[in-house]
Design a protein around this motif. Sequence first.
Motif, PDB file in Angstrom:
ATOM      1  N   LYS A   1     -37.212  38.211 -19.597  1.00 18.39           N
ATOM      2  CA  LYS A   1     -37.844  36.895 -19.645  1.00 18.39           C
ATOM      3  C   LYS A   1     -38.852  36.850 -20.789  1.00 18.39           C
ATOM      4  O   LYS A   1     -38.877  35.904 -21.580  1.00 18.39           O
ATOM      5  N   ILE A   2     -39.661  37.887 -20.890  1.00 20.54           N
ATOM      6  CA  ILE A   2     -40.669  37.900 -21.960  1.00 20.54           C
ATOM      7  C   ILE A   2     -39.990  37.841 -23.314  1.00 20.54           C
ATOM      8  O   ILE A   2     -40.410  37.119 -24.210  1.00 20.54           O
TER       9      ILE A   2
ATOM     10  N   GLN B   1     -38.706  34.482 -24.137  1.00 20.95           N
ATOM     11  CA  GLN B   1     -39.773  33.538 -24.487  1.00 20.95           C
ATOM     12  C   GLN B   1     -40.003  33.477 -25.983  1.00 20.95           C
ATOM     13  O   GLN B   1     -40.416  32.449 -26.508  1.00 20.95           O
TER      14      GLN B   1
ATOM     15  N   ASN C   1     -41.458  34.118  -8.482  1.00 25.97           N
ATOM     16  CA  ASN C   1     -40.905  35.474  -8.390  1.00 25.97           C
ATOM     17  C   ASN C   1     -40.204  35.639  -7.056  1.00 25.97           C
ATOM     18  O   ASN C   1     -40.509  34.931  -6.109  1.00 25.97           O
TER      19      ASN C   1
ATOM     20  N   ARG D   1     -49.662  39.400 -19.027  1.00 22.03           N
ATOM     21  CA  ARG D   1     -48.767  38.798 -18.046  1.00 22.03           C
ATOM     22  C   ARG D   1     -49.558  38.203 -16.884  1.00 22.03           C
ATOM     23  O   ARG D   1     -49.254  37.128 -16.386  1.00 22.03           O
TER      24      ARG D   1
ATOM     25  N   LEU E   1     -38.357  29.695 -18.175  1.00 23.32           N
ATOM     26  CA  LEU E   1     -38.420  30.308 -16.844  1.00 23.32           C
ATOM     27  C   LEU E   1     -39.839  30.273 -16.297  1.00 23.32           C
ATOM     28  O   LEU E   1     -40.114  30.848 -15.260  1.00 23.32           O
ATOM     29  N   ALA E   2     -40.729  29.566 -17.004  1.00 20.04           N
ATOM     30  CA  ALA E   2     -42.149  29.657 -16.647  1.00 20.04           C
ATOM     31  C   ALA E   2     -42.423  29.180 -15.229  1.00 20.04           C
ATOM     32  O   ALA E   2     -43.304  29.700 -14.558  1.00 20.04           O
TER      33      ALA E   2
ATOM     34  N   GLN F   1     -40.486  29.358 -12.633  1.00 16.48           N
ATOM     35  CA  GLN F   1     -39.715  30.016 -11.585  1.00 16.48           C
ATOM     36  C   GLN F   1     -40.619  30.944 -10.801  1.00 16.48           C
ATOM     37  O   GLN F   1     -41.405  31.691 -11.366  1.00 16.48           O
TER      38      GLN F   1
ATOM     39  N   LYS G   1     -49.978  29.717 -15.260  1.00 12.78           N
ATOM     40  CA  LYS G   1     -48.919  28.965 -14.590  1.00 12.78           C
ATOM     41  C   LYS G   1     -49.501  28.214 -13.395  1.00 12.78           C
ATOM     42  O   LYS G   1     -49.236  27.038 -13.182  1.00 12.78           O
TER      43      LYS G   1
ATOM     44  N   GLU H   1     -37.998  40.900 -15.874  1.00 11.24           N
ATOM     45  CA  GLU H   1     -39.253  40.354 -16.402  1.00 11.24           C
ATOM     46  C   GLU H   1     -39.327  40.575 -17.913  1.00 11.24           C
ATOM     47  O   GLU H   1     -39.728  39.698 -18.666  1.00 11.24           O
TER      48      GLU H   1
END
Lengths: 883, 351
Positions: B46-47, B50, B63, A109, B58-59, B61, A116, B43
């Motif tokens: 989200k994963i 994906q 936090n 992560r 959502l990449a 966005q 990103k 989270e």
Amino acid sequence: MKMGQTYPAPAWDLPHRHGGHLPCQDCSLSAFRNTTVPSSLTPRSMDLRPCRTMGSMFRSEEVALVQLFLPTAAAYTCVSQLGELGLVEFRDLNASVSAFQRRFVMDVRRCEELEKTFTFLQEEVWRAGLALSPPEGALPAPPPRDLLRIQEETDRLAQELRDVRGNQQTLRAQLHQLQLHEAVLGQGHCPPLVATDTDGSSERTPLLQDPRGPHQDLRVNFVAGAVEPHKAAALERLLWRACRGFLIASFRETEQPLQDPVTGEPATWMTFLISYWGEQIGQKILKITNCFHCHVFPFEEQEEARHAALQQLQQQSHELLEVLGETERFLSQVLGRVQRLLPPWQVQIHKMKAVYLALNQCSVSATHKCLIAEAWCAARDLPALQQALQDSSSEAGVSAVVHRIPCRDMPPTLVRTNRFTASFQGIVDAYGVGRYQEVNPAPYTVVTFPFLFAVMFGDVGHGLLMFLFALAMVLAENRPAVKAAQNEIWRTFFGGRYLLLLMGLFSVYTGFIYNECFSRATVIFRSGWNVSAMVDQSGWSDEFLAQHPLLTLDPNVSGVFRGPYPFGIDPVWSLAVNHLSFLNSFKMKMSVILGVTHMAFGVVLGVFNHLHFRQPYRLLLETLPELVFLLGLFGYLVFLVFYKWLCYTPASAASAPSILIHFINMFLFSQSPTNRPLFTGQELVQSALVVLALAMVPVLLLGTPLFLFRQHRRRSRKRPTGRQLDEDQTGLLDSSNASEAAWGSDEEKAGCPGPEEEAEFVPSEVFMHQAIHTIEFCLGCISNTASYLRLWALSLAHAQLSEVLWAMVMRTGLRMGNKIGVMAVVLVPIFAAFAVLTVAILLVMEGLSAFLHALRLHWVEFQNKFYSGTGYKLSPFSFAVEE
Amino acid sequence: MLEGAELYFNVDHGYLEGLVRGCKAGLLTERDYVNLVQCETLEDLKIHLQTTDYGNFLANQTNPLTVSKIDTEMRKKLCSEFEYFRNHSLEPLSTFFTYMTCSYMIDNVILLMNGALQKKSVKEILVKCHPLGRFTEMEAVNIAETPSDLFNAVLIETPLAPFFQDCMSENILDELNIELLRNKLYKSYLEAFYKFCKNHGDVTAEIMCPILEFEADRRAFIITLNSFGTELSKEDRETLFPTCGKLHPEGLRLLAQAEDFEQMKRVAEHYGVYKPLFEAVGDGSGGKTLEDVFYEHEVQMNVLAFNRQFHYGVFYAYTKLKEQEMRNIVWIAECISQRHRTKINNYIPIL
């Protein structure tokens, strides 16, 4: 763990030689299994060379399932080292665990977060019109502690960039606003003019022309602003509808395009000036302009005030431009830094993420001291693997351990190729990746593919052109410009350059056999036919010669035919009118001969599969019947062709029998009185062959299934009584090849001698499978033989096309005029047309079609005799970029 | 429509139909839901998303992730898919798409008018508007004082214009009137859409008419349910019912007279389709709500629409299924973020 004692592991014996400390279950059995790894070679030097022996081409390499015990402290470096080397393919041991419950998900992560940010930086660089150069030098995956440093630096850089960007944006937006305002004021110089322009005849015109005239009380107010052009029409209509003509709006495009504050692209805007009466209308207009996101600016009514405002604006925008320039300079500095730092980081973090993803596939040992990975690795690479692990785990103090484990799954297929064999292997793999360790058709394809292609493409000139083109690519293959070319079509050709080279070379050869060079015959040796001898002896009169444009050369007249041409077709045939029928007969027979040979070769290759997979019964029950069937019927046809060629002289040609009739009669068990037998006892031989071939069908149909069924019954009867003893024996005898036989083939899975496989024997399935195979083979023999006639058809088509091209273009050109000057002028465009058509039609189009047919002959006719192609490729975990 | 439209359906709409079927295959499966439900945080959610067709939507966005961010992004994704379909469509499919967007446009117009009434800023409300129902003049809605104003000035150029024929009144727009306006608009919209599908004929009519009939009846039920205990008169209530459903005309008249849930249930019992639905509704303490039951039935009809080929219903069904899926994800995400796990399984499974 799968290490039951019934499967004495085909364990890896190298640890003993290297003095390693590997667990090895059964040393006595291991000795004879691993002969492929010569201990004399040092591990490092051997694995980097792509194709050490051609022997590895004949079947895929031995691939072993290994267990890697990676100490927790060194796991990361080990896996990263393995990624650099690209030796092993990890198996997912956590398939049941979802992506976010794995061990290293946090690290993954974090890498993703970083990526990103990288994407943001990259987009900024691209937006500024700059390019990122690919990083140079070796960049290993950074140690985990570096992640924090890179993250900090990236964040700082990104923050800085964001700030500067934000500043630039606000400045640009301000500038944009000022420029729009200027444009609006500039447009507002002449409101009366606008009014007369829009509706000069209307009754409202006087109001505008003289706003302070008789209607002093009806004060005209203005709203001025700018709107995006595509909204202008809608805005105008809405204004009109909502306010019902209590206003006059004039729209006008800005003279110069303005830079968009966000994208930086130039765009024109529509400025508008609305004059209206009344307070309420004004409010409505404001609301409407708001909802269309218009920029509305204060609009002075007096000309002078507007002038003053305009000047002020101009001054402001000048100042702003200076500040903006400063900001942009700073921005480019920051971007320069990003350009320098970003590419190596991207590569490093990418590697790091890949390592963590690989680690996520490992399971954790009970004591949490090490990670256990399972991986496929070529047996030849095992020493290199161990060396790599030792090197990279030495720092941690505890060394990583490799340990070969037995497995019942089919290992992946690995065939190492070099740049020469790659394209041929590619042809085979496009059909299907070979089953593990089955016979690989690629080495034979190296010869047969270009040959079959050339049979269809036989022309010295065309072959030479192709050869030279391929040669140029081969010679230039190391040039960076050639390598870096991105054009997809070019890359396809470039990838197959060695294939093209051989195809061209073989085409030259068959071109000589057909004696054709751009459809013209070459006279290298003296022709075997003598016309003057014919003239001398036939006593043709002048009158006879004048009346008969066509004359026959009779080989029976002595001296006319002096023996065959030394190599290929006699050039004299190109003058003959029966050229085509002669060639057709020759090429048809040649196609059948080549086809039967090719297919028989395919069946014979199956022998190596059966021997390798330890299924000797299939030699007797499958290969033998297949060979008898094929050779008994079509091999006999080939024999007849040769027999007739050898035994009939020109003298006896008139009485020569027809092979076709004989072959048909053979199946009908009959004889036609007009067709004389070729040799004595022919009928007997033929009947025997047909009966033999037909007798092979039931053998092929029932042999293997019955054998397997019997074997299965015998074993299941024996099982309950002598279980203990039996297990030891079968263990020793069968399990040595259990792992191989287990995935031998589909039906074999059922009959495999492994004790656990017993339950899986399903007779109906085996029978069904064999029935399909039998029908396919027997019918295939007939249809495939016919299919090889495409060799004849395509080569005929090629010869005729090039003949036509010569006759219609080049020959007409050559006949145009007798004067040298005229010829010279005319021949330039004619030859250009000839050259272009030759390349476009004969080389490219015909070449593609011949290629396609050669491909089909290999995939369908040849490979279905022995190749199952049901494997999957070994795809090692590697950082190397695919070329 | 001529007979045998299947023969040339693919000429104009084959590509889009193929595409929408591909998209439908990307809907979350039962296994995906099982995995989603197990997530501990957003989270994780989200994963997991994906790995599905959502990809890394959502990449970009920042936090912390919130439910509304997920919702917005999902809507954006649906909207971009829909726009793609729409931009590549030919007549009459593009008209069909326009009809589909109308319902969202009605909602948006009403939302904006309500906002204007409560003196909220337009921007604040724009965020809440459904992206599928956006149109240029949308923000100008708040300049209108009466429905006829609204019609004449703002909406006359939009596809909504024909639906206004029935609701032109000079009433001042207050909250009740807006609600009435919404329902009237919706009624005429549904009827127009129904007529369009019916006229189109063919498989499209066979698929779409039942779906729209159900939609109309559902609205009738919901209007009835919501009007209990309000000042809405029974005559007014009847004028709001869309008349293209199975309930028309008998059921609607009975519904107009209904005074509580039991009476409504009795009306439904006359209809084979609705009887089991009302029976499935649990009483206050547990069980499903009427809304959920309707949703489930809708999902079922939409899934079945994919069994036939050569019709426009798949586009409608896909959009509705996707919306349901988004509601499910939002539900799960809400449950996760509020740590309210007991009800997490109450999403509507898409078969």
